[in-house]
Design a protein around this motif. Structure first.
Motif, PDB file in Angstrom:
ATOM      1  N   ILE A  13       0.853  -1.192   0.000  1.00 45.39           N
ATOM      2  CA  ILE A  13       0.000   0.000   0.000  1.00 45.39           C
ATOM      3  C   ILE A  13       0.887   1.239   0.000  1.00 45.39           C
ATOM      4  N   ALA A  16       0.412   4.972   2.834  1.00 50.90           N
ATOM      5  CA  ALA A  16      -0.197   4.148   3.876  1.00 50.90           C
ATOM      6  C   ALA A  16      -0.222   4.807   5.246  1.00 50.90           C
ATOM      7  N   GLY A  21      -5.144   5.082   2.690  1.00 52.57           N
ATOM      8  CA  GLY A  21      -4.129   4.041   2.771  1.00 52.57           C
ATOM      9  C   GLY A  21      -4.059   3.410   4.140  1.00 52.57           C
ATOM     10  N   CYS A  90      -2.398   4.479  -2.987  1.00 51.86           N
ATOM     11  CA  CYS A  90      -3.201   5.536  -2.373  1.00 51.86           C
ATOM     12  C   CYS A  90      -2.442   6.853  -2.254  1.00 51.86           C
TER      13      CYS A  90
END
Length: 216
Positions: A13, A16, A21, A90
């Motif tokens: 991810i 994060a 995230g 993300c």
């Protein structure tokens, strides 16, 4: 497409440490998913890793604008996590300002974060994802990849490009074990507006009011 089972394998991810995230990491951790979390904010990453104690998790501090650093980080992740089955991108920021207020450098900065950071980490991890029996790539785009408002040209520009990248990559990977999708969220209370940037040409008080209005 083969069945995708994340349990016992690793999901990577980006972005994060905060926002969507971090929430995705919190959702996956109790389900037995191993996590490799990337962000430029070391303190927030460390705090999240502590929160997720008991989960197999590694943290990786990286500036996604730095291609060499991204590929080096991908190598570190694959060395520690032998089974990577998902990538969720993300990471992103925001830039407020009209075209006549923005400099080329300001627009390039945001594009480097939102677009090229997404492309580079995807390219760097694609060989590992291909090695899995089934894998999936999810790119967080934006509703602004579907309709572009005034005052958000560099953001919409990058997100439209992420949409195009996702669609083209999905077609490239047809017939392989890797699938690709994109998500187009509307307003989410992540703080991205308040933590983003605005054109230096804008009066800071005006920018603050505009950011607060969008954040609400």
């Amino acid at each position: 497409m083969k069945h995708l089972d994340l349990v016992g394998s690793t999901t990577v991810i980006t972005g994060a440490a905060n926002g969507m995230g971090a929430e995705i990491a919190r959702l996956l951790a109790p389900r037995g998913v191993h996590l490799a979390l990337l962000d430029h904010d070391r303190a927030a990453l460390d705090a999240l890793a502590t929160e997720l104690a008991g989960t197999t998790v590694t943290t990786h501090v990286v500036d996604l604008r730095d291609d060499d650093a991204v590929f080096a980080t991908a190598a570190q992740i694959t060395a520690v996590h032998p089974r990577i089955t998902a990538l969720i991108t993300c990471a992103g920021s925001s830039m407020l300002g009209d075209l006549d207020q923005l400099t080329m450098e300001e627009m390039r900065w945001l594009t480097d974060v939102n677009l090229w950071g997404t492309v580079s980490i995807t390219k760097a991890l694609l060989p590992s994802l291909r090695a899995a029996p089934a894998a999936h790539i999810t790119h967080l785009a934006s509703v602004y990849a579907l309709a572009a408002p005034a005052g958000r040209i560099p953001y919409a520009l990058g997100k439209f490009a992420v949409r195009g990248f996702s669609e083209a990559l999905r077609h490239e990977l047809e017939g392989t074990t890797v699938s690709v999708g994109a998500v187009y969220p509307a307003g989410v209370r992540t703080g991205i507006i308040l933590h983003g940037r605005y054109a230096a040409a804008i009066d800071p008080a005006v920018a603050a009011r505009a950011a607060a209005a969008q954040a609400a």
